[in-house]
Each structure stands twice: as C-alpha cells, then as structure tokens.
Write a protein that holds these residues in place. Structure first.
Motif, short mmCIF file in Angstrom:
data_model
loop_
_atom_site.label_atom_id
_atom_site.label_comp_id
_atom_site.label_asym_id
_atom_site.label_seq_id
_atom_site.Cartn_x
_atom_site.Cartn_y
_atom_site.Cartn_z
N TYR A 180 0.83 -1.21 0.00
CA TYR A 180 0.00 0.00 0.00
C TYR A 180 0.87 1.26 0.00
O TYR A 180 0.56 2.25 -0.68
CB TYR A 180 -0.92 0.00 1.22
CG TYR A 180 -1.78 1.25 1.31
CD1 TYR A 180 -2.84 1.44 0.43
CD2 TYR A 180 -1.51 2.23 2.25
CE1 TYR A 180 -3.63 2.59 0.48
CE2 TYR A 180 -2.29 3.38 2.32
CZ TYR A 180 -3.34 3.55 1.43
OH TYR A 180 -4.10 4.69 1.50
N THR A 183 2.19 1.67 -3.65
CA THR A 183 1.25 1.85 -4.75
C THR A 183 0.11 2.83 -4.43
O THR A 183 -0.52 3.36 -5.35
CB THR A 183 0.62 0.50 -5.14
OG1 THR A 183 -0.13 0.00 -4.02
CG2 THR A 183 1.70 -0.50 -5.51
N THR A 185 -2.71 1.97 -3.20
CA THR A 185 -3.98 1.27 -3.42
C THR A 185 -3.94 -0.09 -2.73
O THR A 185 -2.86 -0.65 -2.51
CB THR A 185 -4.26 1.08 -4.92
OG1 THR A 185 -5.51 0.40 -5.10
CG2 THR A 185 -3.16 0.26 -5.58
N ASP A 190 -4.87 -3.53 -9.38
CA ASP A 190 -4.10 -2.32 -9.63
C ASP A 190 -2.63 -2.50 -9.26
O ASP A 190 -1.73 -2.01 -9.95
CB ASP A 190 -4.69 -1.15 -8.84
CG ASP A 190 -6.06 -0.72 -9.36
OD1 ASP A 190 -6.37 -1.10 -10.51
OD2 ASP A 190 -6.79 -0.04 -8.62
N ILE A 191 -2.39 -3.21 -8.16
CA ILE A 191 -1.01 -3.45 -7.72
C ILE A 191 -0.26 -4.27 -8.76
O ILE A 191 0.91 -4.00 -9.07
CB ILE A 191 -0.99 -4.17 -6.35
CG1 ILE A 191 -1.51 -3.23 -5.26
CG2 ILE A 191 0.43 -4.63 -6.00
CD1 ILE A 191 -1.71 -3.91 -3.91
N VAL A 194 1.47 -2.35 -11.67
CA VAL A 194 2.61 -1.46 -11.44
C VAL A 194 3.75 -2.12 -10.67
O VAL A 194 4.81 -1.53 -10.51
CB VAL A 194 2.16 -0.19 -10.68
CG1 VAL A 194 1.15 0.59 -11.50
CG2 VAL A 194 1.58 -0.54 -9.31
N ILE A 195 3.54 -3.35 -10.22
CA ILE A 195 4.53 -3.97 -9.33
C ILE A 195 5.86 -4.20 -10.04
O ILE A 195 6.93 -4.09 -9.43
CB ILE A 195 3.98 -5.30 -8.75
CG1 ILE A 195 4.85 -5.77 -7.59
CG2 ILE A 195 3.88 -6.37 -9.82
CD1 ILE A 195 4.75 -4.93 -6.37
N LEU A 198 7.79 -0.96 -10.08
CA LEU A 198 8.18 -0.60 -8.72
C LEU A 198 9.33 -1.47 -8.22
O LEU A 198 10.18 -1.01 -7.45
CB LEU A 198 6.98 -0.73 -7.77
CG LEU A 198 5.90 0.33 -7.91
CD1 LEU A 198 4.69 -0.02 -7.05
CD2 LEU A 198 6.44 1.71 -7.51
N THR A 264 -0.65 -10.79 -8.10
CA THR A 264 0.13 -9.62 -7.70
C THR A 264 1.62 -9.77 -8.01
O THR A 264 2.19 -9.00 -8.78
CB THR A 264 -0.04 -9.35 -6.20
OG1 THR A 264 -1.43 -9.20 -5.91
CG2 THR A 264 0.69 -8.09 -5.78
#
Length: 484
Positions: A180, A183, A185, A190-191, A194-195, A198, A264
């Motif tokens: 959290y 991100t 969120t 959603d994670i 973008v993981i 990141l 995820t």
C-alpha cells in the motif's frame, strides 16, 4: 466500476450463507443452548449445499468495484470448501452425540461463519476484503479449536493457536502495508499492473513484502517453519475440528496464496518470477522433508495426521513454485485439492468413529479394526494409501500430475524430493494399517457399528478416491476445459 452500479447479486451465496448461519444460531438460542439437536446439523448441511448450488449458478466472470471477483477460480474453490465443510459437519454429528459438553448450535454456526470467511477470501480482489475474510475464518477456527473448554489439551492448543495466529495476521498486515505504501492502493489488480516497475526502483521493499506475507500465509497452511502450532492444536481440538483445520482451512489458505502471488507478485511482465518461485521451492522442499520425517516418530493418530498435513502442504506448494503455465498449475492444485479433501475427511471420519469409541487417540485404538469393522478398516487403508500416493488411487494421480508439473518447469530436483518423501510416507501410513490388520482387538473392544452419517461420508469419500484413481480423466478433462 462504481460501487453504486455494481452487480451485488454476485455476493448472493455469501449473503445467503451469512443469513442461514444467523438463523441457526437464533434457533439454537430460542430452544436452549444445551441438549442434543441433530436437526441443526442437518440444517447446516442443507445451508451449505444450497450455497454451493448458488455458487454454481452464479459462476462466470464478474466483479464488484474491483474488490470482489466471481470467476472460475473462485467458483471451483468455493464449491470445494463448501462440500468440505458439509462433510465435516456430517462427521461432527456423531462426535456431538458422544459429547454432551459441546454446545451444538454454536458449533454449527461457527462452522458456517468459517465457511463464509473462506468464501470471502477466495473471491477477494482487494487486500482489505482479503483480510476481513481471513480473520472471519481465523477467529471462528480459534473458537472451534478450544470448544472443549474443560479439556486441558483443548485449552492449551487454542491458546497457542490464538497467539501464533495473531502473530501471523500481523505479518500479513505488515507485508500488505509495504504494498500500500508503494502503490497507494489496496486493489490486487491495480497493484499487479505497477509492481514490475516498482520492483526496479524498490527491490528490497517488494521482496520484504513477499517474505512477510508468505510467512503469515505460511502459518495458515502450516508449512515449515511456520507449522509448530499444528501438532498441539490438532491433538487438543475436537476431532471434527481437526479435520476442518487439516482440510478446509488449509485449502482456503492455498486459494488465497494463489490469488495473491499469481495475480500480484507474478507481475504484468513476470519480472518477479525468479524472486518468489525459488523461495517457495525451497520452503516446499523443507516442508516435505520435515513433515514426513517427524511423522515417522508419532504414535498419536491426530499428531500423525498433523505432520501428514504439513507434508501434504509441501506437495501443494510444488506447482506454485514450478510455474510452467499459470493456468496449468492452478488445474493441478484444483485436482489435488479435490482428492485431498475426500481422502483426508474420509480418514478423519473413521478416526472420529474409532477414537470416540475407544476414548484414546493413540495407534492402539486401531488394533484389530479389521475384525471389528472390516469395511472401515479397508476404507481407512485406501485413504492412507491414497495420501501416500499408491497407484490406482486418486492420490497417486494427483501426485503424478504435480510431479509432471515440476519436471516440465525444469525443477527435476524438486520432483525428486517429492518422490523420495512420498516413499517415506508409506512407512508411517503402513504403521496404522498394520495395527488394523495384524494386531488383535483390545480385550474390551466389541464390534464397531458406524452411524449413518459416518457411513455415508466414508462411502462417498471411498468412491471418489477409487473412481478418480482409475478414471482420472473424468475430472482432469473437466478442469482442463475451464478457462482460467
């Protein structure tokens, strides 16, 4: 999708099960909390089967505001879990008839609330929803484990379970907080988008998130080194609760591990693949070895099943670590989960029958079982040999499929460990079989007659174990047809 415009009918099974659990609890309260109430057990089984039908009717893709997913994955696991809880309650009916110190309405209600928590878990697409379902399942399990409050072992096991379970939940929350923080969120979907990027900038934080969440979930599914609670809790809990923890709680834990790690941490570009699959492969190896070796030293049947469950958790980790094709790994786990539920609950039905009749949990309670109840002795042998992976049983097909998945992923060493530890398991399973067929019954033991609920559970479990062992294509083709 806006929460106001969401299709809330997707949660119909969960809403119905929650209402029925409250109804059963209310009926118990209105009729007095003490006394035998077999009708509540039958009502609970009907409630679970009705919910399973609603789950099947409600199958298909759909989401509620990206926090609750109804897909083929959640549908399959929900049906497995609901059928598993229904079987546990059928076993419990005999146990509760033998024990007047257990409040039946509360027991059945907690079982239904635990099933509700498991259903929320497997449909979660949000970290908060996931945690709510996890805690609903966990808190119900803590209460069930200590249900025999005047029994020292039950109280001791429940206290250990609560303390260590709370610690595990804290680990999961801490791992979630990293995600959290990175991100902004809590949406798993959603994670996942973008993981990968990141991880390039914050590799240490992402890996720490993986490790903390894996440790917390590892407790829930009793993998090494987070398995220490299992033997004492399994031994102290009422035998049907031991069956519940060994099967339903474990399968629910694996479902959420699949949801979180495949959605995820696999990442949109697969950047994290090597980071967490090797961690899980090592844990799977240690879990299979430790679970089987310590099981060799056990003389208490419930502690034996605890360490057997640890080893089985190691086998289920193998297709998660050896990702050849994600959908293929899910299919492997689905199949083995189905056969594991029936083999283990079939065994626990007989364990409940034998231990309640003898008043003992050690191997000697099975002495001469073949002469007291030939059908139960033969069925127990089939279940144990299925768990060991003997050919012509469903357990062999499931393990063979897991073995192939590891080989296809290039992890031959992991497949080798699985083969060797499976061979070791034959020794301690044969120890129980030896008691049943080669030893004489205890002097005070008489012919063992099974009640209808136990007989039905054993017969259904035996039929599934043999049919899927001889004709596995009936289930494999169906699972392979599903589009994950």
């Amino acid at each position: 999708m806006s929460a106001y415009n969401a299709n809330w009918s997707l949660m119909t099974p969960e809403i119905v099960l929650g209402i029925l659990a409250l109804v059963i609890f209310t009926i118990d309260f209105m009729t007095g909390v003490k006394g035998k109430k077999p009708f509540l057990g039958r009502m609970s089984i009907i409630a679970l089967l009705v919910t399973a039908v609603l789950v099947y009717i409600n199958r298909g893709a759909g989401t509620i505001a990206d926090i609750f997913i109804v897909d083929h994955f959640s549908t399959m696991f929900k049906i497995i879990l609901l059928v598993g809880v229904a079987i546990v309650i059928a076993i419990s009916m005999h146990y509760l008839d033998k024990n007047d110190d257990v409040y039946q309405g509360e027991f059945y209600s907690l079982m239904l609330f635990a099933a509700l928590g498991a259903m929320l878990m497997v449909s979660s697409a949000d970290l908060i929803t996931l945690y709510i379902g996890l805690e609903l399942l966990s808190i119900s399990s803590y209460c069930l484990a200590g249900f025999k409050k005047h029994n020292r072992k039950s109280t001791e096991g429940a206290i250990k379970y609560v303390v260590l379970g709370g610690t595990a939940s804290a680990f999961i929350l801490y791992g979630m907080s990293f995600l959290y923080g990175l991100t902004g969120t809590t949406s798993i979907i959603d994670i996942s988008q973008v993981i990968s990027s990141l991880y390039v900038d914050y590799p240490f934080i992402v890996v720490m998130s993986i490790l903390f969440m894996l440790a917390g979930f590892g407790f829930k599914i009793s993998i090494v080194p987070f398995h220490m609670w299992a033997p004492d809790v399994y031994e102290g809990s009422p035998t049907p609760v031991t069956a519940f923890l060994s099967v339903v709680s474990k399968i629910a834990g694996f479902a959420i591990v699949l949801r979180v790690f495949f959605t995820t941490f696999l990442g949109s570009e697969g950047v994290l693949y090597d980071e967490w699959t090797w961690i899980i492969a090592i844990i799977a190896t240690v879990t299979m070895i430790v679970g089987n070796l310590i099981a060799l030293t056990q003389k208490n049947i419930k502690r034996l099943m605890a360490y057997s469950g640890v080893a089985q958790a190691g086998y289920l980790l193998v297709p998660i670590a050896a990702i050849f094709i994600p959908s293929y790994s899910i299919g492997v786990i689905i199949f083995y989960s189905i056969v594991y539920v029936f083999m283990t609950l079939g065994a626990f039905a007989i364990i409940t029958l034998v231990t309640e009749d003898s008043g003992r949990d050690d191997f000697s309670s099975f002495s001469g079982l073949y002469k007291r109840s030939p059908y139960m002795a033969i069925a127990m042998s089939v279940f144990l040999l299925g768990l060991a992976g003997l050919p012509l049983t469903a357990g062999f097909v499931g393990k063979a499929w897991i073995f192939i998945s590891a080989a296809q992923a290039g992890m031959l060493w992991l497949a080798g460990v699985m083969f060797v530890t499976s061979v070791i398991s034959f020794y301690y399973y044969f120890g129980v079989i030896k008691q049943m067929f080669m030893n004489e019954p205890n002097p005070n033991d008489v012919e063992l007659k099974a009640p209808l609920s136990i007989s039905v559970v054993v017969t259904i479990a035996l039929a599934v174990t043999i049919i899927l062992g001889v004709l596995p294509g009936l289930m494999i083709d169906w699972i392979a047809y599903i589009q994950w």
